[in-house]
Design a protein around this motif. Structure first.
Motif, PDB file in Angstrom:
ATOM      1  N   GLN A  20       0.618  -1.215   0.085  1.00 53.16           N
ATOM      2  CA  GLN A  20      -0.033   0.007   0.087  1.00 53.16           C
ATOM      3  C   GLN A  20       0.882   1.216   0.011  1.00 53.16           C
ATOM      4  OE1 GLN A  20      -0.794   2.472   2.184  1.00 53.16           O
ATOM      5  NE2 GLN A  20       0.399   2.075   3.874  1.00 53.16           N
ATOM      6  N   SER A  96      -2.514   4.448   4.290  1.00 57.59           N
ATOM      7  CA  SER A  96      -3.803   3.796   5.049  1.00 57.59           C
ATOM      8  C   SER A  96      -3.488   3.244   6.223  1.00 57.59           C
ATOM      9  CB  SER A  96      -4.619   3.322   3.677  1.00 57.59           C
ATOM     10  OG  SER A  96      -4.005   2.113   3.328  1.00 57.59           O
ATOM     11  N   SER A 127      -7.973   7.262   2.826  1.00 60.36           N
ATOM     12  CA  SER A 127      -8.524   5.771   3.221  1.00 60.36           C
ATOM     13  C   SER A 127      -7.838   5.249   4.476  1.00 60.36           C
ATOM     14  CB  SER A 127      -7.769   4.626   2.116  1.00 60.36           C
ATOM     15  OG  SER A 127      -8.270   5.303   1.038  1.00 60.36           O
ATOM     16  N   SER A 129      -7.240   3.946   8.585  1.00 60.31           N
ATOM     17  CA  SER A 129      -8.032   3.038   9.057  1.00 60.31           C
ATOM     18  C   SER A 129      -7.790   3.030  10.625  1.00 60.31           C
ATOM     19  CB  SER A 129      -7.716   1.628   8.614  1.00 60.31           C
ATOM     20  OG  SER A 129      -8.076   0.362   9.251  1.00 60.31           O
ATOM     21  N   ARG A 159     -11.145   3.827   5.215  1.00 60.53           N
ATOM     22  CA  ARG A 159     -11.151   2.526   4.484  1.00 60.53           C
ATOM     23  C   ARG A 159     -12.509   1.875   4.886  1.00 60.53           C
ATOM     24  NH1 ARG A 159      -5.793  -0.826   4.692  1.00 60.53           N
ATOM     25  NH2 ARG A 159      -6.821  -1.059   6.917  1.00 60.53           N
ATOM     26  N   GLU A 160     -12.988   1.819   6.104  1.00 68.16           N
ATOM     27  CA  GLU A 160     -14.074   0.931   6.522  1.00 68.16           C
ATOM     28  C   GLU A 160     -15.079   1.787   6.849  1.00 68.16           C
ATOM     29  OE1 GLU A 160     -10.209  -0.560   7.455  1.00 68.16           O
ATOM     30  OE2 GLU A 160     -11.119   0.861   8.544  1.00 68.16           O
ATOM     31  N   ASN A 177     -15.924   7.329   2.473  1.00 62.02           N
ATOM     32  CA  ASN A 177     -15.173   5.963   2.233  1.00 62.02           C
ATOM     33  C   ASN A 177     -14.709   5.768   0.945  1.00 62.02           C
ATOM     34  OD1 ASN A 177     -16.809   2.525   2.508  1.00 62.02           O
ATOM     35  ND2 ASN A 177     -14.715   3.184   3.027  1.00 62.02           N
ATOM     36  N   ASP A 180      -8.922   1.143  -0.290  1.00 64.25           N
ATOM     37  CA  ASP A 180      -7.486   1.086   0.052  1.00 64.25           C
ATOM     38  C   ASP A 180      -6.523   1.337  -1.401  1.00 64.25           C
ATOM     39  OD1 ASP A 180      -5.560  -0.461   1.975  1.00 64.25           O
ATOM     40  OD2 ASP A 180      -4.695  -1.069   0.177  1.00 64.25           O
ATOM     41  N   ARG A 290     -12.956  -3.760   7.685  1.00 62.95           N
ATOM     42  CA  ARG A 290     -12.241  -3.495   6.179  1.00 62.95           C
ATOM     43  C   ARG A 290     -12.618  -4.576   5.487  1.00 62.95           C
ATOM     44  NH1 ARG A 290      -5.673  -3.809   7.073  1.00 62.95           N
ATOM     45  NH2 ARG A 290      -5.574  -6.070   7.958  1.00 62.95           N
ATOM     46  N   SER A 339     -12.738   7.229  -5.588  1.00 60.04           N
ATOM     47  CA  SER A 339     -11.668   7.333  -5.095  1.00 60.04           C
ATOM     48  C   SER A 339     -10.548   8.292  -5.465  1.00 60.04           C
ATOM     49  CB  SER A 339     -10.874   5.959  -4.460  1.00 60.04           C
ATOM     50  OG  SER A 339     -12.013   5.065  -3.644  1.00 60.04           O
TER      51      SER A 339
END
Length: 357
Positions: A20, A96, A127, A129, A159-160, A177, A180, A290, A339
């Motif tokens: 990531q 993230s 994103s 978390s 992210r969630e 939202n 990822d 997630r 996104s």
């Protein structure tokens, strides 16, 4: 060229964290920004035996970072250091993984909430978390301090879905939202190289579970397919085993698999990106948000095995159930576009400051 200073878990010995970081940097550079990684490291607790066992993994991850990561700032050990000598950039960004989980970031939590540098420098959360479905801190003073940090952000995405609620109820801040960062790129051919089906089952398990490995052995025997373990620190009798895989090899193993079984978010992500059959198991129940969120977005909720027992026949049936990836790709592309639009708008809505020279 404007510069983004990015803070994330860029040094973690974790395939998802490394990928990531790579993905976020790649997206920003493709958008025309210079990227610099803010060198804040969160120590991983390891006993002597584990430190020795992971030496080769550390070396392979270091080679990946040297080849693919952008430059880094000086290393910051304390909040005093980063506040006295903040990164020079037009934008600060965090994302993230679990970058807003203060149980992980500890004394450097405020760094991951970008509590440094000039007030005028725009701050973006991409994103992020929390790692849990609920805000993990009971200390109201720390929560209030971090909440004031969030007030300074130009834009916040999580992210969630649970993160939306935490932002609203704890920080009194609306968020959106987003995917990822690994899902914002269509593929990773530059890492995996040419692909060739291997006819095997690939397992990537993070949470320890002896019952899982007994199930995996039965799965191998029942299907007659070799089973390759990714990421496991020690071998399991009867399974193909290579430790530690290079990050590029980890991607390729999933991309070439006949079936992927995993409890990992990023194990699931790369299965989807490469359109592989997969089954996801629950590792840590507190961190399943997630996985659920992404599966719900893509209409793949049925790929999550929620039962405590490993029912071999039913799991084989689930693994053999075809996935309509044409439908999944359409949904994923829509989410990807939204996104990327969030990211572009967040960076474009203000010019930012010229970095200090």
């Amino acid at each position: 060229m404007q510069k983004v200073a990015l803070i994330t878990f860029h040094r973690a010995l974790n395939y998802g964290a490394a990928l990531q970081t790579y993905a976020t940097c790649k997206i920003l550079r493709d958008m025309g920004y210079e990227v610099e990684l803010i060198d804040v490291r969160i120590a991983e607790r390891q006993n002597l035996i584990r430190r020795i066992a992971t030496l080769l993994k550390k070396w392979r991850f270091a080679r990946f970072r040297k080849r693919y990561y952008p430059k880094q700032t000086v290393r910051y050990h304390t909040m005093t250091e980063i506040r006295n000598n903040p990164p020079r950039a037009d934008y600060y960004m965090v994302g993230s993984d679990q970058t807003w989980n203060p149980l992980i970031t500890g004394e450097m939590a405020e760094a991951f909430f970008l509590d440094f540098g000039k007030q005028e420098i725009p701050r973006v959360a991409l994103s992020v978390s929390f790692g849990n479905d609920e805000w993990p801190l009971s200390d109201k003073r720390v929560t209030t301090r971090l909440s004031k940090c969030v007030e300074r952000f130009e834009a916040v995405s999580v992210r969630e879905r649970s993160g939306l609620r935490i932002c609203r109820d704890v920080f009194h801040r609306e968020a959106v939202n987003t995917l990822d960062p690994t899902l914002l790129n269509v593929g990773y051919g530059e890492l995996s190289g040419p692909l060739r089906p291997q006819g095997n089952i690939v397992s990537y398990r993070i949470a320890p579970d002896d019952g899982y490995y007994r199930f995996a052995a039965r799965l191998r025997e029942k299907t007659g397919k070799p089973l390759l373990l990714l990421g496991a620190l020690k071998p399991v009798k009867g399974h193909r085993y290579v430790y530690p895989q290079r990050i590029e090899r980890w991607v390729r193993a999933i991309a070439e698999a006949d079936l992927v079984i995993t409890d990992s978010f990023h194990g699931m992500v790369f299965s989807i990106l490469y359109e592989r059959p997969f089954v996801v198991f629950i590792g840590n129940p507190k961190r399943i948000g997630r996985i659920r969120t992404l599966l719900q977005h893509l209409g793949l909720e049925n790929r999550l095995w929620t039962e405590s027992e490993y029912d071999l026949e039913r799991i084989i049936e689930l693994g053999n159930t075809p996935i309509d990836y044409s439908r999944v790709k359409a949904k994923l592309q829509s989410l990807r576009s939204a996104s990327l639009l969030f990211l572009q708008d967040s960076l474009n809505r203000t010019k930012g400051l010229e970095p200090e020279r």
